[in-house]
Design a protein around this motif. Structure first.
Motif, PDB file in Angstrom:
ATOM      1  N   ASN A 113      -4.883  -7.908   2.149  1.00  0.00           N
ATOM      2  CA  ASN A 113      -5.745  -7.739   0.981  1.00  0.00           C
ATOM      3  C   ASN A 113      -5.554  -6.413   0.269  1.00  0.00           C
ATOM      4  O   ASN A 113      -6.303  -6.094  -0.660  1.00  0.00           O
ATOM      5  N   SER A 114      -4.584  -5.615   0.694  1.00  0.00           N
ATOM      6  CA  SER A 114      -4.364  -4.318   0.049  1.00  0.00           C
ATOM      7  C   SER A 114      -3.904  -4.487  -1.389  1.00  0.00           C
ATOM      8  O   SER A 114      -3.037  -5.324  -1.692  1.00  0.00           O
ATOM      9  N   HIS A 115      -4.502  -3.695  -2.276  1.00  0.00           N
ATOM     10  CA  HIS A 115      -4.093  -3.614  -3.685  1.00  0.00           C
ATOM     11  C   HIS A 115      -3.974  -5.010  -4.304  1.00  0.00           C
ATOM     12  O   HIS A 115      -4.969  -5.722  -4.422  1.00  0.00           O
ATOM     13  N   LYS A 116      -2.773  -5.435  -4.658  1.00  0.00           N
ATOM     14  CA  LYS A 116      -2.550  -6.724  -5.313  1.00  0.00           C
ATOM     15  C   LYS A 116      -2.199  -7.824  -4.309  1.00  0.00           C
ATOM     16  O   LYS A 116      -1.574  -8.824  -4.667  1.00  0.00           O
ATOM     17  N   PRO A 172       3.831   1.803   2.411  1.00  0.00           N
ATOM     18  CA  PRO A 172       2.843   1.821   1.323  1.00  0.00           C
ATOM     19  C   PRO A 172       2.770   0.484   0.605  1.00  0.00           C
ATOM     20  O   PRO A 172       3.776  -0.045   0.134  1.00  0.00           O
ATOM     21  N   ALA A 173       1.556  -0.058   0.530  1.00  0.00           N
ATOM     22  CA  ALA A 173       1.333  -1.312  -0.195  1.00  0.00           C
ATOM     23  C   ALA A 173      -0.032  -1.280  -0.863  1.00  0.00           C
ATOM     24  O   ALA A 173      -0.635  -2.326  -1.089  1.00  0.00           O
ATOM     25  N   GLY A 174      -0.537  -0.070  -1.151  1.00  0.00           N
ATOM     26  CA  GLY A 174      -1.844   0.077  -1.761  1.00  0.00           C
ATOM     27  C   GLY A 174      -1.744   0.506  -3.210  1.00  0.00           C
ATOM     28  O   GLY A 174      -0.670   0.503  -3.818  1.00  0.00           O
ATOM     29  N   SER A 175      -2.864   0.921  -3.766  1.00  0.00           N
ATOM     30  CA  SER A 175      -2.900   1.315  -5.171  1.00  0.00           C
ATOM     31  C   SER A 175      -2.531   2.783  -5.375  1.00  0.00           C
ATOM     32  O   SER A 175      -1.947   3.145  -6.400  1.00  0.00           O
ATOM     33  N   ILE A 176      -2.850   3.653  -4.408  1.00  0.00           N
ATOM     34  CA  ILE A 176      -2.598   5.091  -4.566  1.00  0.00           C
ATOM     35  C   ILE A 176      -1.672   5.612  -3.468  1.00  0.00           C
ATOM     36  O   ILE A 176      -0.716   6.312  -3.735  1.00  0.00           O
ATOM     37  N   ASP A 177      -1.946   5.288  -2.206  1.00  0.00           N
ATOM     38  CA  ASP A 177      -1.089   5.648  -1.072  1.00  0.00           C
ATOM     39  C   ASP A 177      -0.867   7.154  -0.969  1.00  0.00           C
ATOM     40  O   ASP A 177       0.266   7.646  -0.994  1.00  0.00           O
TER      41      ASP A 177
END
Length: 550
Positions: free
Chosen positions: A186-189, A282-287
């Motif tokens: 569910n991370s980011h997109k 990294p698979a998030g919006s900001i990381d």
């Protein structure tokens, strides 16, 4: 002409102590093995004539590209130079004789036998040679994988080289052979699974790394998993997700270490180090954490750091209230940063970018200061006691007699960072004066001011200007911080998703994860408490690619 070539091969073999194979002869224009090598040395492991050079382990002939090459393997590097035809002019010969290319074996992460199998062919296929997989710099911070093909049709010749290179690669320390992978879908997109399967898993397979993958189902899944997982079966952990999911894995890994060591986390305790290194995809919006390690959000770069076993010790903080451990974390914000995240968490039905932008705008529109007192233990540059104590695992404050300081009033935001906290929106970092493992924290307090002035302060993070050059901003380098909030009810936030909708908590943003606390929080830094796969960006900038072939 054939007599000249025959004489040249014999002389070259005598001079180089080179073992030839039948498949190597066409590279020299010779078809008869017996004529080409009247004297075989019968050994592949040879010693260099020069005492200062690395001992030669193997030497042989391979085709690299369209050119036959004399290839030499030592424990440190693989080098090759073109085999020159007799008809080459003296000027060109002098030029090519000094054109040796090489790759250092510390930059090699895998070796494979290269085969071609036809449709319907039952065996392994026709051997073509050996493929060397190397890790190279791409631009300032990125890493990329590349290949070198050593072509030779001899099974015995290639197997000897394959086994020798494989043995050298297995001897490099810190390179994992088995990894536990934890993916937050569910991370980011919601791209974490695709990023792992398309950009990371193929590299792990190339490096012959065994993986055990768990896709988390809900918040807290990774934490419960790490409390029970048989960690001794793995060489490292990998978190695929954003800052929040990574924080949960970090907290779970360190909490497990305290449990195994018998530490009482409901008291003031000295934490033990994490038992395994942690890798971040990294698979998030900001990381923020991945950006601080790699200087980029490139998943393949993160995967190659893990494969190559690049370990970076990193400081981490404990967040406690009334001597009870709340969380392990790297960076935190209270006030504006905590309120914005709390609002974003209530807007999960929106896309990640939309809810983040909306939460920031809404929080700015309703900007309110927090009435609190900040008590901190500053770093004294002449404090030799702390400099010595921070080399050890534990809490340095018990060793040194320092003076606590305090500041109180109305604050719009309070940041406590144990790492530089770089990201695309703050390329210099939220705490540019802090390093990954210097044993200190950065305390930044923004006192109450107008909305426009505070917004100017926030915008400075995205520029090269000094974001702290405002009269309402104070910065300190500290070892410990205690934040005492006022008990007035107007400063608290109600969370609709909690079991008790009327329960009031103070929101903190800890590594992008929401933490609700009571009216007092105690933050302590613990030097080099965890090893992360990656490099210090400053060291990465100074390093140079050691392969001469690309």
């Amino acid at each position: 002409m054939e007599k000249i070539l025959r004489h040249r091969v014999n002389a070259w073999c005598d001079q180089s102590k080179l073992q030839l194979s039948a498949s190597s002869l066409p590279l020299l224009g010779i078809s008869d093995l017996e004529e080409a090598r009247p004297r075989l040395w019968g050994q592949d492991i040879l010693k260099s004539d020069s005492p200062s050079a690395d001992p030669i382990l193997l030497r042989g002939i391979f085709a690299i590209g369209k050119r036959g090459c004399d290839v030499v393997l030592t424990a440190r590097k693989l080098s090759w130079s073109p085999i020159l035809p007799e008809t080459l002019g003296d000027a060109l010969r002098a030029e090519f004789q000094h054109k040796e290319e090489f790759v250092e074996l510390k930059d090699v992460f895998s070796v494979k036998l290269k085969r071609r199998r036809s449709v319907g062919q039952q065996n392994e296929g026709t051997l073509l040679g050996i493929t060397i997989f190397i890790c190279l710099r791409k631009g300032q911070n990125k890493l990329k994988d590349s290949t070198i093909n050593l072509n030779n049709l001899s099974e015995d010749h290639c197997n000897t080289w394959f086994k020798q290179i494989k043995e050298i690669l297995n001897g490099f320390p810190n390179r994992p052979k088995s990894l536990k992978i934890i993916i937050n879908p569910n991370s980011h997109k919601k791209e974490a699974r695709r990023i792992y399967s398309e950009q990371v898993e193929p590299l792990f397979k190339l490096a012959n790394i065994q993986t055990d993958v768990t896709v988390t189902e809900c918040k807290g899944h990774a934490l419960s998993l790490l409390k029970e997982c048989q960690l001794q079966e793995f060489d490292g952990l990998v978190s695929v997700g954003g800052d929040g999911s990574t924080n949960e894995v970090v907290h779970g890994l360190l909490l497990r270490a305290q449990m195994d060591a018998g530490r009482d986390t409901d008291s003031t305790f000295v934490p033990v180090r994490a038992p395994l290194p942690l890798g971040l995809i990294p698979a998030g919006s900001i990381d923020v954490l991945a950006y601080s390690l790699y200087g980029t959000k490139h998943p393949a770069t993160a995967a190659l750091h893990i494969i190559m076993g690049h370990l970076q010790p990193v400081d981490i903080s404990t967040f406690s209230s009334h001597n009870r451990l709340l969380r392990f974390g790297f960076s935190s914000m209270f006030g504006f940063g905590g309120r914005a995240l709390a609002l974003a968490e209530r807007l999960r039905w929106m896309s990640s970018n939309q809810r983040r932008e909306f939460a920031v705008i809404k929080t700015l529109a309703n900007l309110k200061p927090e009435d609190c007192e900040v008590v901190f233990l500053p770093v004294n540059s002449t404090d030799d006691c702390f400099s010595q104590a921070r080399r050890y695992q534990g809490s340095p404050e018990s060793e040194c007699q320092d003076q606590w300081q305090s500041t109180k009033g109305h604050f719009l935001n309070i940041s406590i960072m144990a790492i530089p906290s770089l990201c695309s929106m703050a390329p210099r970092g939220l705490a540019p004066n802090i390093r990954l493992n210097d044993g200190f924290m950065s305390l930044v307090v923004a006192r109450n001011t107008s909305r426009s002035e505070f917004l100017k302060h926030l915008k400075r993070y995205a520029s090269v200007k000094n974001q702290f050059d405002f009269p309402f901003v104070e910065t300190y380098t500290v070892k410990e911080v205690k934040v005492h909030q006022s008990t007035r009810s107007g400063s608290t936030v109600k969370f609709e998703y909690m079991n008790s909708p009327t329960e009031e908590k103070y929101p903190w943003n800890v590594d992008g994860d929401l933490m609700e606390t009571a009216s007092e929080v105690h933050i302590r830094v613990h030097p080099q408490l965890i090893n992360l796969y990656g490099w210090n960006i400053e060291e990465l900038d100074e390093s140079k690619a050691n392969c001469s072939c690309i």
